[in-house]
Design an enzyme around this catalytic site. Structure first.
Site, PDB file in Angstrom:
ATOM      1  N   ASP A 141       0.869  -1.181   0.000  1.00  0.00           N
ATOM      2  CA  ASP A 141       0.000   0.000   0.000  1.00  0.00           C
ATOM      3  C   ASP A 141       0.898   1.221   0.000  1.00  0.00           C
ATOM      4  OD1 ASP A 141      -2.215  -1.487   0.297  1.00  0.00           O
ATOM      5  OD2 ASP A 141      -2.453  -1.160   2.443  1.00  0.00           O
ATOM      6  N   ASP A 156      -5.040  -3.459   4.483  1.00  0.00           N
ATOM      7  CA  ASP A 156      -5.568  -2.957   5.749  1.00  0.00           C
ATOM      8  C   ASP A 156      -7.090  -3.047   5.824  1.00  0.00           C
ATOM      9  OD1 ASP A 156      -6.066  -0.962   3.917  1.00  0.00           O
ATOM     10  OD2 ASP A 156      -4.594   0.424   4.746  1.00  0.00           O
ATOM     11  N   ASP A 180      -9.546  -6.580   1.796  1.00  0.00           N
ATOM     12  CA  ASP A 180      -8.227  -7.037   1.346  1.00  0.00           C
ATOM     13  C   ASP A 180      -7.960  -8.481   1.753  1.00  0.00           C
ATOM     14  OD1 ASP A 180      -7.630  -4.635   0.217  1.00  0.00           O
ATOM     15  OD2 ASP A 180      -6.597  -3.837   1.959  1.00  0.00           O
TER      16      ASP A 180
HETATM   17  P1  ATP Z   1      -3.423   3.127   0.014  1.00  0.00           P
HETATM   18  O1  ATP Z   1      -4.047   2.018  -0.763  1.00  0.00           O
HETATM   19  O2  ATP Z   1      -2.273   3.742  -0.639  1.00  0.00           O
HETATM   20  O3  ATP Z   1      -3.160   2.790   1.441  1.00  0.00           O
HETATM   21  P2  ATP Z   1      -5.816   4.156   0.821  1.00  0.00           P
HETATM   22  O4  ATP Z   1      -5.947   2.818   1.439  1.00  0.00           O
HETATM   23  O5  ATP Z   1      -5.935   5.333   1.690  1.00  0.00           O
HETATM   24  O6  ATP Z   1      -4.495   4.250   0.005  1.00  0.00           O
HETATM   25  P3  ATP Z   1      -8.380   4.043  -0.072  1.00  0.00           P
HETATM   26  O7  ATP Z   1      -8.658   3.937   1.367  1.00  0.00           O
HETATM   27  O8  ATP Z   1      -8.843   2.995  -1.017  1.00  0.00           O
HETATM   28  O9  ATP Z   1      -6.854   4.233  -0.316  1.00  0.00           O
HETATM   29  O10 ATP Z   1      -8.924   5.446  -0.546  1.00  0.00           O
HETATM   30  C1  ATP Z   1      -9.083   5.730  -1.894  1.00  0.00           C
HETATM   31  C2  ATP Z   1      -9.494   7.161  -2.061  1.00  0.00           C
HETATM   32  O11 ATP Z   1     -10.710   7.395  -1.354  1.00  0.00           O
HETATM   33  C3  ATP Z   1      -8.513   8.150  -1.500  1.00  0.00           C
HETATM   34  O12 ATP Z   1      -7.561   8.516  -2.457  1.00  0.00           O
HETATM   35  C4  ATP Z   1      -9.381   9.318  -1.141  1.00  0.00           C
HETATM   36  O13 ATP Z   1      -9.564  10.132  -2.272  1.00  0.00           O
HETATM   37  C5  ATP Z   1     -10.699   8.687  -0.769  1.00  0.00           C
HETATM   38  N1  ATP Z   1     -10.849   8.565   0.680  1.00  0.00           N
HETATM   39  C6  ATP Z   1     -10.073   7.871   1.519  1.00  0.00           C
HETATM   40  N2  ATP Z   1     -10.513   7.951   2.782  1.00  0.00           N
HETATM   41  C7  ATP Z   1     -11.617   8.723   2.766  1.00  0.00           C
HETATM   42  C8  ATP Z   1     -12.567   9.171   3.744  1.00  0.00           C
HETATM   43  N3  ATP Z   1     -12.442   8.841   5.018  1.00  0.00           N
HETATM   44  N4  ATP Z   1     -13.567   9.941   3.333  1.00  0.00           N
HETATM   45  C9  ATP Z   1     -13.703  10.259   2.056  1.00  0.00           C
HETATM   46  N5  ATP Z   1     -12.875   9.878   1.085  1.00  0.00           N
HETATM   47  C10 ATP Z   1     -11.833   9.119   1.408  1.00  0.00           C
END
Ligand code: ATP
Length: 765
Positions: A187, A493, A497
């Site tokens: 990630d 996480d 996943d």
């Molecule tokens: P990585 O995979 O690198 O760890 P991540 O797990 O944070 O990133 P996701 O959680 O899938 O990625 O989030 C994807 C997208 O969703 C983010 O780029 C962001 O734009 C949006 N996002 C993440 N968290 C929130 C939230 N709490 N509220 C609203 N939008 C969110």
């Protein structure tokens, strides 16, 4: 509770937002069931009690609050606790293989011993007593009694070493596989980056581009336009933006010992800090906005929305999320006069790209006024007609140790792939900063959807950065990489996943931000969520595997040497050069003591300079097998040489045997120094200096040998005699000669391998 949590107790649900629970442990129902706060019939079956969440079950989607009604053994799961928790196997594939080998060997040797006994007694008419002792000696000699113990110690030390480096092994077999990892899929957020977010850029609905100052989560700093501080009320739309950041948020900031920390999602914490920098609490002096309903964030739809009411009878939907997801739902934007105008989507997309290119994570924020009677928020309510209030860009610097760890992986022949939910440009910028190769070419989740499995298998070789992916993509990527025979480590996480982690050769869960569901599916849990800890685990895994190989490669020649000695004696009618009690002593006392030294071997310098071992590489490689054969023959020659020399001197048989057994132990000691550096030279300062454990075990064994040879009670027990000094020196000298011969052979082998490797590299180029 939210998606990914394990329900901690039996709960009566009070507030539910799209909650789904996986209750297979209790009901056997494999699909997650929907929960609600509705009352159900008093006699409803367990699986139909929608108003309850049960301890031990997993939340797969949504959010909820509940009241604890039972804990511990009083819970539904408590009643059947005897059935809970599968027993994990405590052996690794290699140990299992060795146990099988051991059983097979024992069976073979015992059969052989029996045959020799029958043949010797009935055909050769040898005296039974002598023959019986020889056969017992052979059985004791050939079976490596101490090996299982040393292998277990080696594994235990490895587990401990990894735990010290924040990598906790959940399933013991993983300790072997982790050393063979050839691709790490990681990630971005929190693993490669520090997950200490701060809003650095704000673009308001009216198109004003602002910078935000400050450090960490401290709500201190200012918002600037062209270097000048601005007040939230001076810039049109800024208050609306701050309000969304403040309300559509589940995080809290806390100050402990002067340090500001987040409780909740770090990104949301950064938004709270922004809202407080803009002083939202004073600006919203109409009174607090109370949250009435919520659509929780989910990596699938990539946004979160809340419905709030204030005390003046206003209601509104507040939404934040990934820009594409939010723009899809907006029809309007807020102009400089605070009015709605039609959204200029192209302009916002360009703005988003501009911010993302700097490595910032971009979020879009939107609102929509609602009728005050509205109290329930569903997906259709946020499908369109929203008003965009602006974008924020969040910085999340790469972890310095991750940059070093990526470099180390490349040297160790391990590919690193970044798989993130973030925007392609942000991902690419961070990938460049952490030193990933081919950071420019990014495949997005959409691109992956367009590829079939064969095309994907091709694409994973040529790309290292995957953006805007969802959890299903991770599973496909793991399978595509595995189709090339690669051993894949995958981090995760979120609750979704888990399948990818299960499928990967090494599933890695985050100890801090990870959900319980991923931790349960994982083989390895990172206590600090840090990419560098994965690399440390690989390093330790390689060391453990090398040490296991060394232990086996060291133990087997000793046994083979002993067994051969006895077989030769039997076949040519010699008296036994070593008696069975002495053999048992060598196997159980000196063997285990010296063998344990190899379990404690530190990492070799070249450990991370070698490519990963092949997934199906046999434990006993030709090089080790060859060494076992050579060493066994040399042991045999030395023991017989000394024994025959003693007899030629006219020494009594007891003294000749004492000299033979001492020769065997001296061989073991020198061979230990040889084996310690099986992949490099054993003749340099570092190798000779050894480690405290090595010298301790050698000291103990030498002392024990002196006792065995010279102490009268031991002499009675082992039937030994005091060895004269000159013969003692001769024995040590024979050890030096055998060591020298083995070392020369090793150097020739290493040179040859080195030449082959160079040839391989130039052929590949
Ligand atoms: P990585 O995979 O690198 O760890 P991540 O797990 O944070 O990133 P996701 O959680 O899938 O990625 O989030 C994807 C997208 O969703 C983010 O780029 C962001 O734009 C949006 N996002 C993440 N968290 C929130 C939230 N709490 N509220 C609203 N939008 C969110």
């Amino acid at each position: 509770m939210e998606a990914g949590d394990r329900v901690p107790a039996d709960l009566r649900l009070l507030e539910v937002h799209g909650l789904m629970a996986q209750e297979a442990v209790l009901t056997g129902e494999s699909v997650p069931v929907e929960k609600s706060t509705r009352a159900v019939a008093a006699d409803a079956a367990l699986g139909d009690r929608a108003g309850m969440a049960y301890s031990g079950t997993l939340i797969t989607a949504g959010q909820a609050r509940g009241l604890v009604v039972a804990t511990g053994t009083a819970t539904e799961i408590g009643r059947i606790s005897g059935l809970l928790g599968e027993v994990e196997p405590l052996v690794t594939p290699l140990v299992r293989q060795m146990n099988r080998f051991g059983r097979w060997l024992s069976g073979g040797i015992l059969t052989l011993a029996l045959l020799i006994l029958v043949f010797g007694y009935f055909v050769q008419h040898l005296p039974f007593g002598e023959l019986f002792m020889a056969v017992v000696g052979l059985s004791v000699a050939a079976i490596p009694e101490g090996l299982p113990a040393i292998l277990t110690v080696t594994l235990a030390i490895g587990v401990q070493a990894m735990a010290r480096r924040n990598a906790i092994i959940r399933r013991l077999p993983a300790i072997e596989t982790v050393g063979a990892v050839s691709v790490i899929c990681s990630d971005k957020t929190g693993t490669l980056t520090s997950n200490e977010m701060m809003v650095a850029t704000v673009v308001t609905g009216a198109g004003r581009h602002l910078r935000v100052t400050g450090s960490g989560y401290a709500p201190e700093g200012r918002v600037e336009r062209d270097g000048e501080a601005v007040n939230a009320s001076e810039v049109a739309g800024l208050v609306d933006l701050a309000r969304v950041a403040w309300l559509c948020n589940d995080a809290e900031l806390r100050q402990d010992d002067g340090q500001w920390n987040v409780e909740g999602d770090p990104m949301e914490g950064a938004l709270v800090a922004l809202a407080r920098k803009l002083d939202i609490r004073t600006l919203d002096n109409d009174g607090p906005w109370v949250r009435t309903d919520l659509i929780p964030f989910d990596a699938q739809h990539r946004f979160m929305a809340t419905l709030n009411h204030d005390h003046q009878g206003h209601a509104g939907v507040f939404l934040k999320g990934a820009p594409e997801a939010v723009l899809d739902r907006c029809r309007w934007q807020l102009n400089a006069d605070g009015e709605h105008e039609v959204l200029d989507r192209g302009w916002w997309e360009r703005k988003q790209e501009e911010i993302a290119r700097g490595g910032e994570r971009v979020l879009a924020l939107a609102v929509r006024p609602e009728a005050p009677e509205k109290t329930v928020l569903v997906f259709e309510d946020v499908a369109d007609e929203l008003i965009l209030v602006g974008l924020v860009g969040l910085i999340d610097p790469p972890r310095p140790e991750a940059i070093a760890a990526v470099g180390e992986c490349h040297k160790a022949g391990i590919a690193v792939k970044m798989i993130t939910g973030d925007h392609a440009l942000t991902a690419s910028a961070i990938a460049r900063q952490v030193g990933l190769t081919r950071a420019e070419s990014v495949l997005t989740g959409k691109d992956l959807d367009a590829l079939d499995d064969a095309q994907l298998a091709e694409a994973v070789r040529e790309n290292d950065v995957f953006a805007r992916t969802s959890p299903e993509h991770k599973l496909r990527l793991v399978m595509a990489l595995q189709s090339h025979g690669l051993a894949v480590a995958m981090t995760g996480d979120g609750v979704n996943d888990a399948p990818a982690l299960k499928r990967a050769d090494i599933g890695i869960a985050m100890g801090r931000k990870g959900s319980e569901a991923t931790r349960e599916a994982a083989d390895l849990v990172l206590a600090d969520d840090n990419f560098a800890s994965i690399v440390a685990a690989v390093r330790e895994g390689r060391t453990v595997y090398t040490n296991l190989k060394k232990v086996i490669g060291w133990t087997l020649p000793t046994n083979a040497g002993e067994a051969l000695t006895i077989m030769v004696a039997l076949s040519v009618g010699f008296t036994l050069p070593i008696n069975p009690v002495q053999i048992l002593w060598v196997n159980l006392v000196t063997g285990i003591t010296l063998g344990v030294a190899l379990a404690f071997e530190p990492m070799e310098d070249a450990t991370m300079a070698r490519p990963p071992r092949r997934r199906n590489e046999p434990l006993l490689t030709p090089a080790i097998l060859w060494t076992i054969v050579t060493a066994s023959s040399l042991f045999l020659a030395a023991v017989y040489g000394i024994f025959l020399h003693a007899k030629a001197q006219g020494y009594p048989i007891e003294l000749a045997r004492t000299m033979a057994v001492n020769t065997l132990v001296v061989m073991e000691i020198f061979y230990l120094f040889f084996m310690r550096n099986f992949y490099t030279t054993s003749i340099n300062r570092k190798a000779i200096r050894g480690t405290p454990v090595v010298w301790l075990t050698v000291g103990l064994v030498v002392a024990a040998q002196f006792v065995m040879t010279y102490a009268p009670p031991a002499q009675r027990l082992f039937d030994t005699r005091a060895v004269p000094l000159v013969d003692g020196l001769l024995i040590v000298g024979s050890g030096v000669v055998v060591f020298g011969l083995l070392e020369v052979e090793k150097q020739v082998r290493l040179r040859r391998q080195g030449r082959k490797a160079v040839a391989g590299v130039s052929a590949a180029q």
